[in-house]
Design a protein around this motif. Structure first.
Motif, PDB file in Angstrom:
ATOM      1  N   THR A 159       0.842  -1.187   0.000  1.00  0.00           N
ATOM      2  CA  THR A 159       0.000   0.000   0.000  1.00  0.00           C
ATOM      3  C   THR A 159       0.879   1.239   0.000  1.00  0.00           C
ATOM      4  OG1 THR A 159      -0.105   0.018   2.402  1.00  0.00           O
ATOM      5  CG2 THR A 159      -1.846  -1.166   1.238  1.00  0.00           C
ATOM      6  N   TYR A 160       0.339   2.332  -0.499  1.00  0.00           N
ATOM      7  CA  TYR A 160       1.079   3.587  -0.591  1.00  0.00           C
ATOM      8  C   TYR A 160       0.315   4.660   0.162  1.00  0.00           C
ATOM      9  CZ  TYR A 160       3.770   1.309  -4.222  1.00  0.00           C
ATOM     10  OH  TYR A 160       4.571   0.446  -4.899  1.00  0.00           O
ATOM     11  N   SER A 161       1.074   5.491   0.877  1.00  0.00           N
ATOM     12  CA  SER A 161       0.472   6.576   1.656  1.00  0.00           C
ATOM     13  C   SER A 161       0.722   7.895   0.951  1.00  0.00           C
ATOM     14  CB  SER A 161       1.092   6.602   3.063  1.00  0.00           C
ATOM     15  OG  SER A 161       0.661   7.743   3.746  1.00  0.00           O
ATOM     16  N   TYR A 162      -0.350   8.589   0.579  1.00  0.00           N
ATOM     17  CA  TYR A 162      -0.176   9.878  -0.072  1.00  0.00           C
ATOM     18  C   TYR A 162       0.396  10.895   0.910  1.00  0.00           C
ATOM     19  CZ  TYR A 162      -2.659   9.011  -4.454  1.00  0.00           C
ATOM     20  OH  TYR A 162      -2.998   8.577  -5.687  1.00  0.00           O
ATOM     21  N   TRP A 179      -2.125  14.642  -1.872  1.00  0.00           N
ATOM     22  CA  TRP A 179      -3.570  14.720  -1.591  1.00  0.00           C
ATOM     23  C   TRP A 179      -4.156  15.985  -2.217  1.00  0.00           C
ATOM     24  CZ3 TRP A 179      -6.274  10.786  -0.581  1.00  0.00           C
ATOM     25  CH2 TRP A 179      -5.831   9.772   0.274  1.00  0.00           C
ATOM     26  N   SER A 184      -9.535   8.965   7.924  1.00  0.00           N
ATOM     27  CA  SER A 184      -8.442   8.220   7.300  1.00  0.00           C
ATOM     28  C   SER A 184      -7.969   7.079   8.190  1.00  0.00           C
ATOM     29  CB  SER A 184      -7.268   9.172   7.021  1.00  0.00           C
ATOM     30  OG  SER A 184      -6.140   8.453   6.564  1.00  0.00           O
ATOM     31  N   GLU A 185      -7.442   6.056   7.531  1.00  0.00           N
ATOM     32  CA  GLU A 185      -6.789   4.958   8.252  1.00  0.00           C
ATOM     33  C   GLU A 185      -5.270   5.123   8.258  1.00  0.00           C
ATOM     34  OE1 GLU A 185      -8.436   2.549   9.859  1.00  0.00           O
ATOM     35  OE2 GLU A 185     -10.296   3.585   9.288  1.00  0.00           O
ATOM     36  N   ASP A 186      -4.799   6.258   7.774  1.00  0.00           N
ATOM     37  CA  ASP A 186      -3.358   6.518   7.660  1.00  0.00           C
ATOM     38  C   ASP A 186      -2.876   7.240   8.913  1.00  0.00           C
ATOM     39  OD1 ASP A 186      -0.792   7.216   7.004  1.00  0.00           O
ATOM     40  OD2 ASP A 186      -1.276   7.936   4.990  1.00  0.00           O
ATOM     41  N   HIS A 208      -1.680   3.940  15.657  1.00  0.00           N
ATOM     42  CA  HIS A 208      -0.237   3.715  15.698  1.00  0.00           C
ATOM     43  C   HIS A 208       0.279   3.181  17.016  1.00  0.00           C
ATOM     44  CE1 HIS A 208       4.003   4.453  14.711  1.00  0.00           C
ATOM     45  NE2 HIS A 208       3.611   4.610  13.476  1.00  0.00           N
TER      46      HIS A 208
END
Length: 600
Positions: free
Chosen positions: A3-6, A11, A86-88, A119
């Motif tokens: 997966t990639y995090s913007y 964004w 968000s899940e980020d 986290h």
């Protein structure tokens, strides 16, 4: 699946694409092209977008725009909303930091809870949680997280602790928390820090000592510095202990500390001893340079092993001092460098030219600079020095011609091109000349390098000198739009507003921010004293200006301190300060104008 995090900018770009796509949608009253097209064997499958994802992008874009507009409350709330959608964990982390920086505590708490949920209790979460607890006055809760950070292996958590304590609004509470962390949980308030063990990394001891100094715990810093020396005996610990002594006003003690260290290093055998000796000399020379004893700094380096870099450092110290008083050292250094084996590398050629300049042998200097080859890294510096010498020896037209050639040669190198414009402006608008000539060069430079902050800043100073105050303020504000944490621009704008406008409250805020970025900087302390004077706070002004003058015996600071002393009724002391300033620079414009206005 990976997966990639913007990132935030990605964004924003994605959001812009979504909004543009929406704007380009076909109006309802106009038939779409697909309505009359032939049926396709495989129709496109339309899937409705996830509203949570749409809200996330919208909030991130709105938060980013609010940051650009310096709207802390909106930015914090929008980022906090984005974090909830968000899940980020990185978005929640950013939201927490933005809210804390903007002192938006409710939004910070919400973002932190989300970050923690995504986290866990890692270093950043504990640091942020401690910062919120310190703000709320929940000292015990803050202590639990900060103590966990302190116990991190190798002292790695102390940096996070430092940021939390130094960022606290209540400095008294932060100082008490620092002492509590050093002494440990359950320790009595009078428990000494003499027994504290910060581990086997000298840098941790130094870092913790620096926190102590920033929190006005000089006694603790002194104790930690002495124990670090006893434990490690490294040049870095001696250098730090000397800085602590200087901070306490003990300059002689700082010198003695290094002298003792050098004697110890001389007796150490082998390569390690020689290396420690060399590093100690570099540190001791730096200390002497900070104290303004440039000749002694050069002499300290002269006693150790020599190479081109040591020669250059010795020359740099001598250049900072009184060239006439240091003439014998300059000549000795020149002969040493000249006697080195040939062929001479470009760095040595440049150094020989600089030493010839210091010895006032312009023809020799020009000869050495001409020997530096065009393809060498030192060539550009040699060309600039040549232009300066040509101008100083009455060949102004040749100097300008050389600089114009340089402009063409480095047109594709922004850093070098900017330096050429700065030098040309300095030579064009030097002593006895109109600042208008310098401003014209800056104008030309900014056409070639729009928004170059070096040129904007320099033009602002020239405009202020030419009484074009509005233009100066405009340029300084532009510098701060491009570089909000530029301490020099903050200071210059604050001083200009205090001295030339009625915006003294804004001036005070700007100078306070500059002083946080460069604590102990004499020019900024001088500005702080001046804005206090303009606000009518005479005693605070005297205190700040005395501090600035003690750090740097500058004639302009002397002018300011003398004026405040004069207005305060201490006219004899004012005259004494002004006389000291005149001995430094009898032609200083600010000093002479001040004396004429008040005492003649």
């Amino acid at each position: 699946m990976k997966t990639y995090s913007y990132g935030l900018r990605e964004w924003a770009l994605l959001a812009a694409a979504v909004l543009l796509g929406a704007c380009a949608a076909v109006p309802a009253d106009r038939p779409a092209a697909s309505a009359v097209a032939a049926p396709q064997p495989l129709q496109r499958l339309d899937i409705a977008p996830d509203p949570r994802q749409r809200d996330l992008i919208a909030n991130l874009l709105a938060g980013e725009l609010a940051l650009v507009d310096a709207d802390a409350a909106t930015a914090a709330q929008r980022y906090a909303d984005a974090a909830q959608a968000s899940e980020d964990a990185a978005i929640a982390e950013q939201a927490t930091h933005i809210a804390i920086a903007g002192r938006q505590w409710e939004a910070a708490h919400a973002a932190l809870l989300r970050w923690q949920a995504l986290h866990g209790d890692e270093v950043g979460v504990r640091q942020a949680r401690a910062m919120l607890a310190l703000h709320a006055g929940a000292d015990d809760a803050a202590f639990l997280d900060l103590a966990w950070l302190v116990r991190r292996p190798g002292g790695s958590g102390w940096r996070a602790v430092s940021q939390a304590l130094l960022g606290a609004e209540n400095k008294t509470a932060a100082g008490l928390m620092f002492e509590r962390l050093l002494r440990g949980e359950g320790a009595k308030p009078d428990n000494t820090v003499q027994a504290v063990d910060l581990g086997n990394d000298a840098q941790v001891w130094i870092a913790v000592g620096q926190i102590a100094m920033r929190l006005d715990r000089g006694d603790i810093a002194k104790t930690l510095a002495q124990r670090a020396i006893e434990r490690f005996h490294t040049p870095e610990t001696y250098a730090w202990a000397a800085q602590v002594k200087i901070g306490a006003g003990d300059k002689d003690g700082a010198r003695k500390l290094f002298a003792d260290a050098l004697r110890s290093a001389k007796s150490a055998p082998g390569a390690a001893g020689r290396e420690d000796n060399a590093r100690l000399r570099v540190a001791y020379a730096a200390l002497l340079g900070d104290l303004g004893d440039y000749a002694q700094a050069s002499a300290v380096l002269a006693e150790g092993p020599q190479n081109d870099r040591v020669y250059a450092a010795r020359a740099a110290y001598l250049a900072h001092g009184d060239a006439k008083a240091n003439r014998a050292q300059i000549e000795t250094l020149y002969r040493q460098v000249l006697a080195e084996s040939q062929p001479r590398p470009p760095m040595r050629l440049l150094l020989l030219g600089q030493l010839s300049e210091l010895a006032e042998r312009s023809a020799d200097a020009l000869k050495w600079y001409a020997e530096v080859g065009e393809g060498e890294d030192e060539w550009f510096d040699a060309q600039q020095r040549t232009a300066i010498l040509l101008h100083a020896t009455g060949r102004a037209a040749d100097a300008m011609s050389l600089l114009h050639e340089l402009e063409a040669r480095v047109a594709d190198e922004a850093k070098s091109l900017g330096e050429v414009f700065l030098l040309e402006a300095e030579l064009s608008g030097g002593k006895g000349k109109s600042p208008a000539d310098a401003i014209a060069v800056y104008d030309r430079g900014l056409q070639a390098l729009p928004d170059d902050t070096r040129l904007l800043y320099a033009r602002a100073l020239a405009c202020e000198s030419a009484d074009r105050v509005d233009d100066a303020i405009r340029d300084l504000r532009r510098v701060l739009e491009l570089k909000p944490d530029n301490a020099d621009a903050l200071n210059a704008l604050g001083y200009t507003l205090a001295d030339r406008t009625d915006k003294k409250t804004e001036a005070l805020a700007l100078i306070e921010k500059a002083l946080k970025l460069k604590p102990g900087e004499p020019a900024i302390i001088d500005s702080m004293g001046w804005v206090q004077y303009r606000l009518g706070n005479l005693e605070a002004a005297v205190e700040q200006l005395r501090s600035a003058y003690a750090k740097q015996r500058d004639p302009e600071i002397a002018a300011h301190l003398g004026e405040v002393l004069w207005v305060s009724g201490r006219k004899d002391e004012a005259r004494q300060v002004w006389e000291e300033g005149r001995k430094k620079d009898a032609g200083n414009k600010v000093l002479l104008e001040t004396i004429k206005r008040l005492a003649s």
